[in-house]
Design a protein around this motif. Structure first.
Motif, PDB file in Angstrom:
ATOM      1  N   PRO A 102      -5.013  58.756 -48.438  1.00  0.00           N
ATOM      2  CA  PRO A 102      -5.302  58.468 -49.572  1.00  0.00           C
ATOM      3  C   PRO A 102      -6.085  59.035 -50.153  1.00  0.00           C
ATOM      4  N   ILE A 103      -7.366  59.219 -49.433  1.00  0.00           N
ATOM      5  CA  ILE A 103      -8.550  60.525 -50.611  1.00  0.00           C
ATOM      6  C   ILE A 103      -7.951  62.089 -50.557  1.00  0.00           C
ATOM      7  N   LEU A 104      -6.951  62.346 -49.805  1.00  0.00           N
ATOM      8  CA  LEU A 104      -6.480  63.477 -50.608  1.00  0.00           C
ATOM      9  C   LEU A 104      -5.436  62.532 -51.929  1.00  0.00           C
ATOM     10  N   ARG A 105      -4.531  61.862 -52.335  1.00  0.00           N
ATOM     11  CA  ARG A 105      -4.208  61.650 -52.886  1.00  0.00           C
ATOM     12  C   ARG A 105      -4.922  61.516 -53.829  1.00  0.00           C
ATOM     13  N   LEU A 106      -6.252  61.100 -54.147  1.00  0.00           N
ATOM     14  CA  LEU A 106      -7.036  60.561 -55.115  1.00  0.00           C
ATOM     15  C   LEU A 106      -7.703  61.467 -55.135  1.00  0.00           C
ATOM     16  N   VAL A 107      -8.416  61.933 -54.756  1.00  0.00           N
ATOM     17  CA  VAL A 107      -9.324  63.568 -55.211  1.00  0.00           C
ATOM     18  C   VAL A 107      -8.210  64.796 -55.576  1.00  0.00           C
ATOM     19  N   GLY A 108      -7.260  65.695 -54.260  1.00  0.00           N
ATOM     20  CA  GLY A 108      -6.442  66.022 -54.572  1.00  0.00           C
ATOM     21  C   GLY A 108      -6.480  66.526 -56.385  1.00  0.00           C
ATOM     22  N   PRO A 109      -5.312  65.859 -56.502  1.00  0.00           N
ATOM     23  CA  PRO A 109      -4.643  65.794 -57.832  1.00  0.00           C
ATOM     24  C   PRO A 109      -6.421  66.360 -59.599  1.00  0.00           C
ATOM     25  N   LEU A 110      -6.907  65.547 -58.603  1.00  0.00           N
ATOM     26  CA  LEU A 110      -8.648  66.246 -59.622  1.00  0.00           C
ATOM     27  C   LEU A 110      -8.351  67.583 -60.168  1.00  0.00           C
ATOM     28  N   PRO A 111      -8.988  67.714 -61.850  1.00  0.00           N
ATOM     29  CA  PRO A 111      -9.104  69.228 -62.170  1.00  0.00           C
ATOM     30  C   PRO A 111     -10.017  69.580 -61.283  1.00  0.00           C
ATOM     31  N   PRO A 112     -10.292  70.763 -60.156  1.00  0.00           N
ATOM     32  CA  PRO A 112     -11.819  71.182 -59.935  1.00  0.00           C
ATOM     33  C   PRO A 112     -12.527  71.327 -60.756  1.00  0.00           C
TER      34      PRO A 112
END
Lengths: 279, 344
Positions: free
Chosen positions: B184-194
């Motif tokens: 879930p963390i990966l799914r939430l944070v991952g797509p955020l542009p760095p």
């Protein structure tokens, strides 16, 4: 093709001596098994009991999808039965063990390893520590791998990658990968099912010679009546799913057998009758 | 049998005798390239510029060097045809470059004409070729130190991100418990542009360098983690069965079965991560770091030094392309067993 014909000669002069390994004795006692599909229990094995004597070649024959392969996975220790018990040499089977090696229908060679490294997979996986890697036993492993490759006639392809092999050669490599472990029981899951008929006939003959030289026990799953009769001491006929044992047919014909032996033809008629396929 | 060998002989004669049209085309192109470069040099020498541009002489020397190179290739090509040895691989490799040499000569001549010679393009925004040469000669220390800083920052961030992403991907793919918490963390944070983290990162981290390392690592880790995970999840379960019946323990299953089987997918992730890391690198250098190619671009813009910007862009292109080539070279070596790989 030259490599293939050297197979028989090699099997007599091989340094793999199998002095230590006598065939394993396998007992399957009242085993039932089921799969859960969408919450519903699908029975696949129904109270199956059988045993394999040390050094015996037993074929499990049945229609496809009847649960033969499930039984093999239980014997190999890959799955646990819902009911009943399985024993190897008197001790319960509670997991996979390299003394009972499986050859699957697909060669499932690891594509990133050369043929030699694929064959050496067993010894490598069983090796405990870094220290053992440099011991005398480790050097011995190299010789064992070479011998196994020689045995299946793949010495010249030792450094090839799996995608460079033909179907028959890949299955030979899978056989060498099993034999290098000095197994007490060879578990064969339709090992020649995907080969062309000429290669299949040749490899059946080679398997018999190999088994006679090494004297391990063999449990073969097949849906090919002729294959079962050509290879096995005993053919166990299974019913449609859930699999039950329908008949046991002993085949005393001496090896090497001939496919047109009248005795085999008569047995073939009997087996087909047991399967409900009268001819 | 005899007629067969005769036809063979005939065709061999044909090959040795008259060179075909196709064979002739390559040295002709090389000759044209030589002529084009000499012509381009003549333009530089005898068509006066509207303004005084330094380093015009260097441009001339460079053009003559290319002209000589093209002429040499053409000469070797003609000689190979004369001696009927057209299949010499080294000559062929050079002949294959000839069309590009020709195109380059025409493009650079055209560029020089519309800038230095006629000044059709507005002055400060479009620089002639010699202006770029001037940047490389005069501003070499600053430019090379910028490349150095960019490479250093990228290396820290990329290696850190790739390792983190790989470990996360393997553990999600392997362990149900880790997957439960990390997925879930990966799914939430991952797509955020760095780059969205930029203001916070510069605030939280002690230096702009460490903040940038964090951002680059973040950009790299997400694609690497997702593709490593999918690679591990897609491993044929029969591989595990085989290894288990041969006596493999869990550590063997991870290190010697799952990871090698997933490597092709991992490399797709590393490739995508590298692309993402370039863009974050440049943005971070433009926003906060006081060194590197991104900073150089920003600095050049402040001085309206447009030729410096072109020069820096060209260096940046070489750097990024070189790094991707390096990654592909590494992959080809590691995955030699794989068939039908994408060529870079």
């Amino acid at each position: 093709m030259v490599a293939m014909s050297s197979f028989a000669a090699a099997s007599q002069a091989t340094p793999i001596s199998h002095a230590s390994s006598v065939g394993a004795r396998i007992d399957v006692r009242h085993v039932s098994h089921r799969f859960a599909i969408k919450g519903e229990a699908l029975p696949v094995l129904d109270d199956v009991s059988l045993s394999v004597e040390p050094g015996e070649f037993v074929a499990l024959l049945g229609p496809s999808g009847c649960g033969k392969s499930t039984l093999l996975r239980l014997v190999a220790g890959l799955d646990k039965p819902a009911l009943g018990s399985l024993h190897a040499n008197g001790t319960p089977i509670d997991g996979p063990d390299p003394s009972r090696v499986v050859v699957f229908q697909d060669p499932t060679l690891f594509p990133w390893r050369t043929v030699r490294d694929n064959v050496g997979l067993g010894p490598e996986a069983q090796r405990n520590s870094r220290a053992a890697r440099r011991s005398a036993a480790a050097r011995d492993v190299g010789a064992r791998i070479d011998a196994a490759l020689e045995l299946v006639g793949l010495s010249t392809f030792a450094d090839a990658f799996p995608h460079q092999l033909s179907g028959g050669m890949a299955q030979r490599a899978a056989l060498a990968r099993a034999l290098v472990n000095d197994p007490q029981l060879l578990v064969l899951d339709e090992p020649f099912g995907k080969l062309d008929s000429l290669t299949r006939i040749r490899m059946q003959g080679e398997l018999v010679r190999l088994w006679q030289a090494a004297r391990f026990s063999v449990l073969l799953v097949t849906h090919d009546v002729e294959e079962a009769l050509y290879l096995a001491n005993r053919v166990i006929v299974l019913s449609e799913r859930p699999a039950r044992i329908v008949a046991e047919i002993r085949n005393d014909a001496p090896y090497p057998r001939h496919r047109d032996d009248p005795k085999l033809v008569a047995l073939r008629r009997e087996v087909l009758a047991q399967l409900g396929l009268e001819v | 049998m005899s007629s067969h060998s005769q036809t063979l002989n005939l065709s061999a004669l044909d090959e040795a005798g008259e060179p075909t049209r196709r064979d002739l085309r390559k040295p002709v192109v090389a000759t044209l390239a030589a002529i084009a470069w000499f012509g381009s040099a003549a333009i530089t020498q005898w068509w006066p510029d509207l303004d005084d541009w330094p380093y015009t002489r260097t441009l001339l020397i460079l053009k003559l060097a290319f002209a000589t190179l093209s002429a040499l290739i053409a000469l070797r090509g003609w000689r190979a045809i004369a001696s009927a040895q057209s299949s010499e691989p080294r000559v062929n490799r050079w002949l294959a470059v000839a069309p590009w040499l020709l195109a380059l000569a025409l493009a650079i001549s055209g560029w020089e004409i519309v800038t230095a010679k006629l000044e059709w393009l507005p002055r400060p925004f479009f620089a002639p070729p010699q202006a770029l040469i001037a940047v490389y000669f005069d501003d070499f220390p600053r430019l090379s130190s910028s490349v150095f800083h960019s490479l250093g920052l990228l290396a820290y961030g990329y290696v850190l991100g790739a390792l983190t992403g790989f470990v996360i991907g393997v553990s999600i793919g392997w362990s149900r418990a880790v997957g439960y918490w990390l997925h879930p963390i990966l799914r939430l944070v991952g797509p955020l542009p760095p780059t969205a983290w930029l203001p916070l990162a510069f605030f939280f981290f002690p230096s702009s360098f460490s903040a940038s390392v964090f951002l680059i690592a973040l950009a790299t880790a997400f694609p690497v983690a997702v593709l490593t995970w999918s690679g591990i999840a897609a491993v044929n379960s029969a591989y595990y069965d085989v290894a288990r019946t041969l006596g493999a323990r869990p550590s063997f299953l991870i290190l010697k079965v799952a990871i090698p089987a997933a490597l092709p997918s991992v490399f797709v992730g590393l490739f995508m991560g590298l692309g993402a890391s370039f863009s974050v690198l440049i943005v971070a250098e433009m926003m906060g770091v006081k060194a590197g190619l991104g900073w150089y671009l920003q600095w050049a813009q402040g001085w309206a030094a447009y030729s410096n910007m072109y020069a820096a862009l060209f260096v940046m292109a070489l750097m990024c392309s070189g790094l991707i080539s390096l990654l592909f070279r590494f992959r080809d070596r590691l995955l030699a067993w794989q068939k039908g790989m994408l060529k870079w």
